[in-house]
Each structure stands twice: as structure tokens, then as C-alpha cells.
Design a protein around this motif. Structure first.
Motif, PDB file in Angstrom:
ATOM      1  N   LYS A  87       0.851  -1.182   0.000  1.00 40.58           N
ATOM      2  CA  LYS A  87       0.000   0.000   0.000  1.00 40.58           C
ATOM      3  C   LYS A  87       0.890   1.236   0.000  1.00 40.58           C
ATOM      4  N   PRO A  88       0.700   2.149  -0.942  1.00 42.35           N
ATOM      5  CA  PRO A  88       1.607   3.293  -1.045  1.00 42.35           C
ATOM      6  C   PRO A  88       1.277   4.378  -0.030  1.00 42.35           C
ATOM      7  N   LEU A  89       2.206   5.283   0.123  1.00 42.72           N
ATOM      8  CA  LEU A  89       1.924   6.518   0.837  1.00 42.72           C
ATOM      9  C   LEU A  89       0.955   7.351   0.016  1.00 42.72           C
ATOM     10  N   ALA A  90       0.153   8.177   0.709  1.00 46.57           N
ATOM     11  CA  ALA A  90      -0.783   9.052  -0.005  1.00 46.57           C
ATOM     12  C   ALA A  90      -0.043  10.174  -0.708  1.00 46.57           C
ATOM     13  N   ALA A  91       1.105  10.570  -0.172  1.00 48.81           N
ATOM     14  CA  ALA A  91       1.926  11.633  -0.756  1.00 48.81           C
ATOM     15  C   ALA A  91       3.287  11.589  -0.088  1.00 48.81           C
ATOM     16  N   GLN A  92       4.270  12.257  -0.721  1.00 49.43           N
ATOM     17  CA  GLN A  92       5.592  12.383  -0.104  1.00 49.43           C
ATOM     18  C   GLN A  92       6.032  13.846  -0.162  1.00 49.43           C
ATOM     19  N   MET A  93       6.664  14.283   0.927  1.00 50.68           N
ATOM     20  CA  MET A  93       7.134  15.657   1.058  1.00 50.68           C
ATOM     21  C   MET A  93       8.638  15.626   1.266  1.00 50.68           C
ATOM     22  N   LEU A  94       9.396  16.177   0.309  1.00 47.41           N
ATOM     23  CA  LEU A  94      10.851  16.090   0.319  1.00 47.41           C
ATOM     24  C   LEU A  94      11.446  17.485   0.492  1.00 47.41           C
ATOM     25  N   LEU A  95      12.047  17.738   1.646  1.00 50.73           N
ATOM     26  CA  LEU A  95      12.676  19.022   1.919  1.00 50.73           C
ATOM     27  C   LEU A  95      14.166  18.924   1.642  1.00 50.73           C
ATOM     28  N   TYR A  96      14.636  19.754   0.720  1.00 53.79           N
ATOM     29  CA  TYR A  96      16.032  19.755   0.244  1.00 53.79           C
ATOM     30  C   TYR A  96      16.637  18.352   0.318  1.00 53.79           C
ATOM     31  N   PRO A  97      16.053  17.411  -0.437  1.00 57.44           N
ATOM     32  CA  PRO A  97      16.457  16.003  -0.299  1.00 57.44           C
ATOM     33  C   PRO A  97      17.818  15.710  -0.919  1.00 57.44           C
ATOM     34  N   GLU A  98      18.505  14.749  -0.340  1.00 59.91           N
ATOM     35  CA  GLU A  98      19.715  14.224  -0.965  1.00 59.91           C
ATOM     36  C   GLU A  98      19.275  13.147  -1.951  1.00 59.91           C
ATOM     37  N   ALA A  99      18.816  13.594  -3.105  1.00 57.24           N
ATOM     38  CA  ALA A  99      18.286  12.660  -4.087  1.00 57.24           C
ATOM     39  C   ALA A  99      19.370  11.773  -4.676  1.00 57.24           C
ATOM     40  N   ARG A 100      20.595  12.289  -4.675  1.00 59.51           N
ATOM     41  CA  ARG A 100      21.776  11.528  -5.087  1.00 59.51           C
ATOM     42  C   ARG A 100      22.983  12.309  -4.609  1.00 59.51           C
ATOM     43  N   LEU A 101      24.184  11.750  -4.774  1.00 58.92           N
ATOM     44  CA  LEU A 101      25.392  12.484  -4.427  1.00 58.92           C
ATOM     45  C   LEU A 101      25.537  13.694  -5.359  1.00 58.92           C
ATOM     46  N   PRO A 102      25.898  14.864  -4.815  1.00 62.38           N
ATOM     47  CA  PRO A 102      25.748  16.107  -5.581  1.00 62.38           C
ATOM     48  C   PRO A 102      27.008  16.656  -6.223  1.00 62.38           C
ATOM     49  N   PHE A 103      28.091  15.906  -6.293  1.00 65.46           N
ATOM     50  CA  PHE A 103      29.387  16.535  -6.515  1.00 65.46           C
ATOM     51  C   PHE A 103      29.618  17.065  -7.925  1.00 65.46           C
ATOM     52  N   ASP A 104      28.771  16.720  -8.886  1.00 62.56           N
ATOM     53  CA  ASP A 104      28.958  17.192 -10.257  1.00 62.56           C
ATOM     54  C   ASP A 104      28.031  18.352 -10.595  1.00 62.56           C
ATOM     55  N   THR A 105      27.507  19.041  -9.597  1.00 68.35           N
ATOM     56  CA  THR A 105      26.515  20.087  -9.825  1.00 68.35           C
ATOM     57  C   THR A 105      27.086  21.474  -9.554  1.00 68.35           C
ATOM     58  N   PRO A 106      26.518  22.515 -10.176  1.00 71.04           N
ATOM     59  CA  PRO A 106      26.935  23.888  -9.843  1.00 71.04           C
ATOM     60  C   PRO A 106      26.781  24.205  -8.366  1.00 71.04           C
ATOM     61  N   ALA A 107      25.734  23.682  -7.740  1.00 69.73           N
ATOM     62  CA  ALA A 107      25.505  23.969  -6.322  1.00 69.73           C
ATOM     63  C   ALA A 107      26.622  23.444  -5.442  1.00 69.73           C
ATOM     64  N   ALA A 108      27.240  22.337  -5.832  1.00 71.53           N
ATOM     65  CA  ALA A 108      28.333  21.770  -5.042  1.00 71.53           C
ATOM     66  C   ALA A 108      29.556  22.670  -5.061  1.00 71.53           C
ATOM     67  N   THR A 109      29.704  23.478  -6.109  1.00 71.04           N
ATOM     68  CA  THR A 109      30.804  24.445  -6.185  1.00 71.04           C
ATOM     69  C   THR A 109      30.418  25.756  -5.500  1.00 71.04           C
ATOM     70  N   GLU A 110      29.250  26.270  -5.827  1.00 69.63           N
ATOM     71  CA  GLU A 110      28.813  27.559  -5.269  1.00 69.63           C
ATOM     72  C   GLU A 110      28.651  27.519  -3.760  1.00 69.63           C
ATOM     73  N   ASN A 111      28.172  26.389  -3.248  1.00 71.14           N
ATOM     74  CA  ASN A 111      27.820  26.276  -1.833  1.00 71.14           C
ATOM     75  C   ASN A 111      28.672  25.227  -1.127  1.00 71.14           C
ATOM     76  N   ASN A 112      29.917  25.091  -1.566  1.00 67.44           N
ATOM     77  CA  ASN A 112      30.739  23.986  -1.065  1.00 67.44           C
ATOM     78  C   ASN A 112      30.973  24.063   0.430  1.00 67.44           C
ATOM     79  N   SER A 113      31.153  25.270   0.965  1.00 62.37           N
ATOM     80  CA  SER A 113      31.497  25.407   2.380  1.00 62.37           C
ATOM     81  C   SER A 113      30.986  26.737   2.922  1.00 62.37           C
ATOM     82  N   GLY A 114      30.671  26.730   4.207  1.00 62.94           N
ATOM     83  CA  GLY A 114      30.299  27.972   4.876  1.00 62.94           C
ATOM     84  C   GLY A 114      28.823  28.216   5.026  1.00 62.94           C
TER      85      GLY A 114
END
Length: 309
Positions: free
Chosen positions: A196-223
Motif C-alpha cells: 500500500k503506497p503513501l498518499a503523498a511524499q514531502m521532500l525538503l532539500y532532499p539528498e536525491a543523489r550524491l551532488p558533486f557534479d553540480t553547480p551547487a556543489a561548487t557555489e555552496n561547497n562550504s560555509g
């Protein structure tokens, strides 16, 4: 139908001054920092734990129930938040329920740190919130957490949910960061298993996969609270040897859109100053391509963990 124009990457604006002030005042408050996870576990509880907040900052709630179930790996503590705004539907047996798995890189975090925000969610939505104290890595690794998540879903969709006034067709799942990853993973697993499935899913800034090849991983790397390079250690904590990072239930965001079909309605939230920003946007985009009813909300001026800081 799904919203049509979800991009593949996100963007950022100007960091909210109050968040910058908070981070500057807590320079040792990091997730995936150099201090190590044992320090981070303790420090997060000291800063964010509901017991550490002044009374005037604690959101009111009608009732809090402390309970537990016998899960596949032992006792699973659950904190149930019953809102005043949902009392009528609770009495009618029509209440909605949100099962919440908190973030923290699978390794850090506790229900104590998330209860205050979840109280607000419960009262604003009229939905009961079931905050789960799942077993953390590295002591317990994948798929322990998904086993426990699924067990709580079964429990709440059954007689124990009914006893609490929950409609079994209105049980949703949600989580932030690693909790969002586990929510996406358990949703796919239950789909594959024919449960039986969930009725819905709510994903807050999810780690959908490892992010290291994305612009965000460079722009927001630290701090900006979540240290991008620290995500390597979280992945190492979570994954047992022999389980590839591309596993369907570990990295839902790496799967092709054709393999994401049939999921329940999904809401995805992303933040501009977050190294996980673009993998969350990408996942929302893929869900839309797969025909899932997905709603994406982007907050360009906020950080990862914005609901806490």
C-alpha cells in the motif's frame, strides 16, 4: 498533471541576513564538518533541542504522545504530535498523518531537534505528525532505516492508526535532507514490493543523489552549514560495503525518469544556498517527466537546514 516548467538546476539570490547572523554566531555548527559526527550529534542537540529553547519559542500543540513499536531491528520510538486544528477529523476517523524522518546525514539528529518545527507543521496543516527516532548510521546501515520506515507505515495504515483516528488512505511520508532521501527511497521500495503506497511524499532539500557534479556543489561547497565535502563521510557511514551508491533506493535521483513512474503526489522544496540544491531540482524535474503530480518550491535566499536555523 505535473507542473510543466521545472528546470534541471537551481539558483541562488542573497542570503537572508538573519540566517547569516545565526551562522556567524555559531561557527562550530556544521553538518559534515571537521569536528566529526559524535561532536555534531551532541552540539546539534544542545543548539536545536526543544528542551534547550525558551518557553516563549516553543510552539503550542494539543497533545504529545510518546510511544514505540516493535520493528524488524528492535524498538522504534515514535513521538506523535496531535494538533488542536485536527481534533474534529481525529474524532471522525478521517485524520491525515505525516510520518517524518529527520535529516542529519543518516548519522546526526534526533526528534528532539525537530519537534518544535513539526509542532507548527501539525497545527498549520491539521495533520498528525509521527516523528520517528530511527536507528542512525554508522552503527546501523542501509537498509535498516528503510526497513523501519516501512514498518511505521504499515503500523499507521493498520489498526493502530485507526485507533488514533487516522484514515489509512491519508498517511503521508516526509523528511529533510537524508530524511528526504529515505522518504523517496521507501516510496520506491513499496511501489516495487506492491505494498500500500503513501498518499503523498514531502521532500525538503532532499539528498536525491550524491551532488558533486553540480553547480551547487561548487557555489555552496562550504560555509553554509552543510559542508559539501562532508557528504562523502555520510555516504560512507550509510552504505555497507557491496551496496553501490547508484542503488535505486539509495539514489532515486540517479534513476531515469521512466523508472520513477507511478509514485504518489510529491512536493519538493529546495534552497539556493545548499550544496544539495541541484540534485533536489533535478529529482523534481525527473518526477515531472515521469508524469508524477509534483510541486516544486524553491527558496533562493535560504540555506540547507533553513527550517532549523
Amino acid at each position: 498533471m505535473s507542473e510543466p516548467a521545472i528546470p534541471k538546476v537551481g539558483w541562488r539570490g542573497e542570503l537572508v541576513p538573519s540566517i547569516k547572523k545565526f551562522l556567524d554566531a555559531h561557527p562550530r555548527l556544521q553538518l559534515g564538518g571537521v569536528e566529526g559526527y559524535t561532536f555534531e550529534r551532541r552540539h546539534h542537540t544542545q543548539v536545536f533541542g526543544i528542551h534547550s529553547l525558551p518557553d516563549d519559542r516553543i510552539h503550542p500543540i494539543k497533545e504529545v504522545e510518546y510511544t514505540a513499536i516493535c520493528g524488524p531491528h528492535g524498538t522504534i520510538p515514535i513521538r506523535v504530535l496531535y494538533p488542536s486544528s485536527g481534533q474534529e477529523k481525529r474524532l471522525q476517523g478521517k485524520a491525515g498523518a505525516l510520518i517524518y524522518f529527520h535529516g542529519g546525514g543518516y548519522t546526526v539528529g534526533s526528534v528532539d531537534e525537530f519537534e518544535n518545527g513539526l509542532r507548527l507543521v501539525a497545527e498549520e496543516s491539521g495533520c498528525q505528525v509521527y516523528a520517528v527516532e530511527y536507528r542512525r548510521a554508522p552503527e546501523f546501515q542501509f537498509p535498516t532505516q528503510l526497513d523501519e520506515y516501512s514498518a511505521v507505515i504499515d503500523w499507521l495504515q493498520g489498526k493502530e492508526g485507526k485507533r488514533r483516528g487516522v484514515d489509512p488512505n491519508r498517511v503521508c511520508g516526509g523528511g529533510d535532507s537524508a530524511g528526504g532521501n529515505m522518504t523517496a527511497g521507501v516510496t520506491l521500495r513499496r511501489l516495487d514490493e506492491g505494498k500500500k503506497p503513501l498518499a503523498a511524499q514531502m521532500l525538503l532539500y532532499p539528498e536525491a543523489r550524491l551532488p558533486f557534479d553540480t553547480p551547487a556543489a561548487t557555489e555552496n561547497n562550504s560555509g553554509y552549514y552543510l559542508e559539501c565535502n562532508g557528504i562523502f563521510s555520510f555516504a560512507d557511514h550509510y552504505l555497507p560495503r557491496g551496496t553501490p551508491p547508484a542503488h535505486r533506493y539509495v539514489s532515486p535521483g540517479m534513476q531515469p525518469a521512466r523508472d520513477l513512474k507511478g509514485q504518489p503526489p510529491t512536493t519538493v522544496f529546495t534552497s539556493g544556498f545548499d550544496p544539495l540544491r541541484d540534485v533536489g531540482v533535478e529529482y523534481a524535474h525527473k518526477l515531472s517527466e515521469a508524469g508524477v503530480d509534483v510541486h516544486w518550491h524553491h527558496y533562493k535566499n535560504l540555506t540547507h537546514g533553513c527550517g532549523m536555523v
